[in-house]
Design a protein around this motif. Structure first.
Motif, PDB file in Angstrom:
ATOM      1  N   VAL A 265      26.894   4.845  -4.522  1.00 40.79           N
ATOM      2  CA  VAL A 265      28.175   4.183  -4.305  1.00 40.79           C
ATOM      3  C   VAL A 265      28.046   3.295  -3.081  1.00 40.79           C
ATOM      4  N   VAL A 266      28.330   2.012  -3.258  1.00 41.61           N
ATOM      5  CA  VAL A 266      28.237   1.035  -2.174  1.00 41.61           C
ATOM      6  C   VAL A 266      29.652   0.616  -1.783  1.00 41.61           C
ATOM      7  N   ALA A 267      29.954   0.739  -0.521  1.00 43.65           N
ATOM      8  CA  ALA A 267      31.259   0.346   0.030  1.00 43.65           C
ATOM      9  C   ALA A 267      32.418   1.025  -0.703  1.00 43.65           C
ATOM     10  N   LYS A 268      32.198   2.240  -1.166  1.00 44.81           N
ATOM     11  CA  LYS A 268      33.239   3.017  -1.850  1.00 44.81           C
ATOM     12  C   LYS A 268      33.843   2.272  -3.043  1.00 44.81           C
ATOM     13  N   SER A 269      33.113   1.298  -3.567  1.00 37.15           N
ATOM     14  CA  SER A 269      33.653   0.449  -4.639  1.00 37.15           C
ATOM     15  C   SER A 269      32.667   0.247  -5.780  1.00 37.15           C
ATOM     16  N   PHE A 270      31.423  -0.074  -5.445  1.00 33.04           N
ATOM     17  CA  PHE A 270      30.415  -0.396  -6.450  1.00 33.04           C
ATOM     18  C   PHE A 270      29.618   0.866  -6.793  1.00 33.04           C
ATOM     19  N   VAL A 271      29.669   1.248  -8.052  1.00 31.38           N
ATOM     20  CA  VAL A 271      28.940   2.421  -8.527  1.00 31.38           C
ATOM     21  C   VAL A 271      27.822   1.948  -9.444  1.00 31.38           C
ATOM     22  N   SER A 272      26.644   2.480  -9.287  1.00 34.04           N
ATOM     23  CA  SER A 272      25.514   2.120 -10.146  1.00 34.04           C
ATOM     24  C   SER A 272      24.451   3.205 -10.060  1.00 34.04           C
ATOM     25  N   MET A 273      23.480   3.125 -10.946  1.00 33.80           N
ATOM     26  CA  MET A 273      22.303   3.989 -10.891  1.00 33.80           C
ATOM     27  C   MET A 273      21.095   3.063 -10.957  1.00 33.80           C
ATOM     28  N   THR A 274      20.511   2.793  -9.823  1.00 35.46           N
ATOM     29  CA  THR A 274      19.509   1.740  -9.694  1.00 35.46           C
ATOM     30  C   THR A 274      18.339   1.931 -10.642  1.00 35.46           C
ATOM     31  N   THR A 275      17.814   3.135 -10.729  1.00 36.42           N
ATOM     32  CA  THR A 275      16.630   3.366 -11.570  1.00 36.42           C
ATOM     33  C   THR A 275      16.940   3.110 -13.039  1.00 36.42           C
ATOM     34  N   TYR A 276      18.084   3.593 -13.506  1.00 44.54           N
ATOM     35  CA  TYR A 276      18.437   3.396 -14.912  1.00 44.54           C
ATOM     36  C   TYR A 276      18.739   1.929 -15.192  1.00 44.54           C
ATOM     37  N   ASP A 277      19.450   1.267 -14.274  1.00 48.51           N
ATOM     38  CA  ASP A 277      19.783  -0.149 -14.471  1.00 48.51           C
ATOM     39  C   ASP A 277      18.528  -1.020 -14.482  1.00 48.51           C
ATOM     40  N   LEU A 278      17.572  -0.692 -13.622  1.00 49.98           N
ATOM     41  CA  LEU A 278      16.331  -1.461 -13.588  1.00 49.98           C
ATOM     42  C   LEU A 278      15.517  -1.238 -14.862  1.00 49.98           C
ATOM     43  N   ALA A 279      15.476   0.000 -15.335  1.00 52.06           N
ATOM     44  CA  ALA A 279      14.781   0.290 -16.593  1.00 52.06           C
ATOM     45  C   ALA A 279      15.451  -0.439 -17.755  1.00 52.06           C
ATOM     46  N   THR A 280      16.777  -0.536 -17.727  1.00 55.24           N
ATOM     47  CA  THR A 280      17.514  -1.278 -18.753  1.00 55.24           C
ATOM     48  C   THR A 280      17.134  -2.752 -18.742  1.00 55.24           C
ATOM     49  N   CYS A 281      17.035  -3.313 -17.542  1.00 50.65           N
ATOM     50  CA  CYS A 281      16.659  -4.721 -17.413  1.00 50.65           C
ATOM     51  C   CYS A 281      15.263  -4.968 -17.981  1.00 50.65           C
ATOM     52  N   LEU A 282      14.316  -4.103 -17.665  1.00 50.91           N
ATOM     53  CA  LEU A 282      12.957  -4.245 -18.192  1.00 50.91           C
ATOM     54  C   LEU A 282      12.939  -4.124 -19.712  1.00 50.91           C
ATOM     55  N   ALA A 283      13.712  -3.175 -20.245  1.00 50.26           N
ATOM     56  CA  ALA A 283      13.761  -2.987 -21.698  1.00 50.26           C
ATOM     57  C   ALA A 283      14.335  -4.212 -22.395  1.00 50.26           C
ATOM     58  N   MET A 284      15.354  -4.821 -21.779  1.00 47.43           N
ATOM     59  CA  MET A 284      15.938  -6.032 -22.356  1.00 47.43           C
ATOM     60  C   MET A 284      14.929  -7.169 -22.367  1.00 47.43           C
TER      61      MET A 284
END
Length: 478
Positions: A265-284
């Motif tokens: 959680v970044v700045a109590k606003s942005f939620v993400s999971m970096t490893t999964y999002d990066l793997a998604t980008c590579l898969a795309m």
């Protein structure tokens, strides 16, 4: 869809390895180059401005802002694009080109109002709860609105088949972005992440302005028929649902993993999971060439068969119509099979290269464990989307809705289940969801093949429909 077919036919007709490579490169430049230009600009700014030397919080705030800008600009644009695309296609068919500007203005207002209204609450939360500097929040909001304009205007340029100018506009905009970021940091002395975000805002605004100017230069007359555009949303409401649900389905598996204990959680606003999002980008990226392959082959082959069938229906004999229909569906099956065969080879090659090369550049561990399953899911996803496009060809809007909903819901449920599995199976929800969506789309295509004559010749009505009191069913009195 006959815009780039002529050029591709000229290239591929020579049937040599060199011309095939040239044709593939040409297809890639005119279809997916804008996305790569944006990525290249961001990476170049990271290197030139030394972003890696900044604090972790600043870097994550910038990357999270850009991630949210792209995802939610895509989602909020999706309800309108399919309907407006249908309206413009009908306008072009009827050659009433003066109706295109009303469509553009109505769609632009609806898109911007809808996107802006949804973005304001998040910005307020980011400023009040996240305590992010209000100027940074405003720049992120401006980037989001500018990208909505860019995505929206790209719809009209793609219908006009002006892919090369779209790529040129992105090249100009991203060049302005990089140059301005350097000026703001090294001349003005602005903080690096703020300079990058502001420069992206300017770059997107430049792209949107160039697209708007080109559209106005193409279509100078305005019929003023704004109500007709709004009527299409009522008439083709299925397109709104199908396109929105499909777009949400693209990201729903990411949203699920954003709720796990591995999220950040970044700045109590942005939620993400970096490893999964990066793997998604590579898969795309592993499977992104399927869009190039599909567009190229449909432009070159299927469109002619579809046109031939339409002409046979208008003025051909019964046997001519039947033969044209048989050739058309044979070509459809062949295009789907060729897409699967060619993309499978490309995916395997890129998969092996990524597995071997990327760990040497720091892409290892959990990212590469998640990547294989997601790569398989995106392989099926792009094939499923090709089937949805064919459903649009035959006006099977209910089939498109069924495909999108089954894909989105199954992906959601499968991803929730996958959070309890080992990391190597995190992408199984996407695999199952796309497989179910593909099965539904393929089933609908087979139904269309069996019932196309009914759909073409029996959907009209003898009496004009109206509103009012139902007439009496009494025919005569004795």
């Amino acid at each position: 869809m006959a815009g780039i077919g002529i050029r591709l036919n000229r290239i591929f007709s020579k049937n040599t390895i060199t011309t095939n490579l040239i044709g593939f490169g040409y297809s890639m430049v005119i279809t997916i180059a804008p996305m790569f230009l944006v990525i290249a600009a961001v990476l170049l700014m990271n290197v030139l401005l030394g972003i890696s030397k900044l604090g972790y919080a600043s870097r994550e705030l910038f990357s999270s802002t850009v991630l949210y800008i792209f995802i939610f600009a895509m989602i909020t644009s999706s309800p309108f694009n399919a309907v407006l695309s249908r309206y413009i296609s009908d306008v072009i068919y009827n050659e009433t080109y003066e109706d295109i500007l009303p469509c553009y203005y109505v769609g632009l207002i609806l898109n911007l109002v809808f996107s802006c209204v949804l973005g304001i609450p998040f910005c307020i939360w980011e400023f009040v709860v996240g305590e992010v500097d209000i100027l940074f929040v405003f720049m992120g909001y401006c980037g989001y609105v500018s990208l909505v304009l860019v995505f929206y205007s790209m719809l009209y340029l793609s219908i006009c088949k002006d892919y090369k100018k779209t790529s040129l506009f992105f090249l100009i905009g991203m060049s302005v972005t990089v140059i301005m970021s350097l000026f703001l940091v090294y001349i003005v002395g602005m903080e690096a992440t703020s300079a990058m975000l502001f420069s992206l805002d300017v770059g997107f605004a430049v792209i949107g302005s160039l697209e708007l100017a080109l559209i106005i230069s193409y279509f100078r007359e305005n019929s003023g028929k704004y109500k007709d555009v709004l009527g299409y949303f009522k008439k083709y409401w299925q397109l709104v649902i199908a396109n929105l649900v499909y777009t949400v389905g693209l990201y729903v598996h990411n949203f699920v993993f954003w709720t796990t204990d591995m999220h950040i959680v970044v700045a109590k606003s942005f939620v993400s999971m970096t490893t999964y999002d990066l793997a998604t980008c590579l898969a795309m990226f592993t499977n992104i060439t399927s869009s190039v392959i599909f567009i190229s082959r449909v432009e070159m082959h299927f469109h002619d068969r579809y046109k031939g069938y339409s002409e046979a229906v208008i003025g051909g004999r019964g046997i001519d119509i039947e033969n044209a229909k048989r050739r058309m569906f044979s070509q459809l099956s062949e295009e789907l099979m060729n897409l699967v065969r060619i993309q499978f080879i490309v995916t395997v090659v890129l998969f092996l290269l990524f597995i071997i090369i990327l760990p040497r550049f720091g892409f290892g561990g959990l990212v590469m464990q998640i990547y294989p399953c997601l790569a398989a899911g995106y392989f099926i996803l792009f094939t499923m989307y090709a089937a949805i496009i064919f459903l649009y060809y035959y006006n099977d809007l209910i089939g498109a809705i069924m495909t999108s909903i089954s894909f989105c819901v199954t992906t959601l449920l499968g991803s929730i289940f996958a959070t309890r599995l080992e990391p190597i199976w995190y992408g199984i929800g996407l695999v199952i969801g796309t497989a179910v969506g593909w099965a539904v789309a393929y089933h609908r295509l087979r139904v269309i093949e069996r019932t196309l004559d009914v759909h073409i010749f029996c959907t009209g009505s003898i009496m004009e429909r109206g509103h009012g009191k139902k007439p009496s069913n009494k025919v005569y009195s004795r």
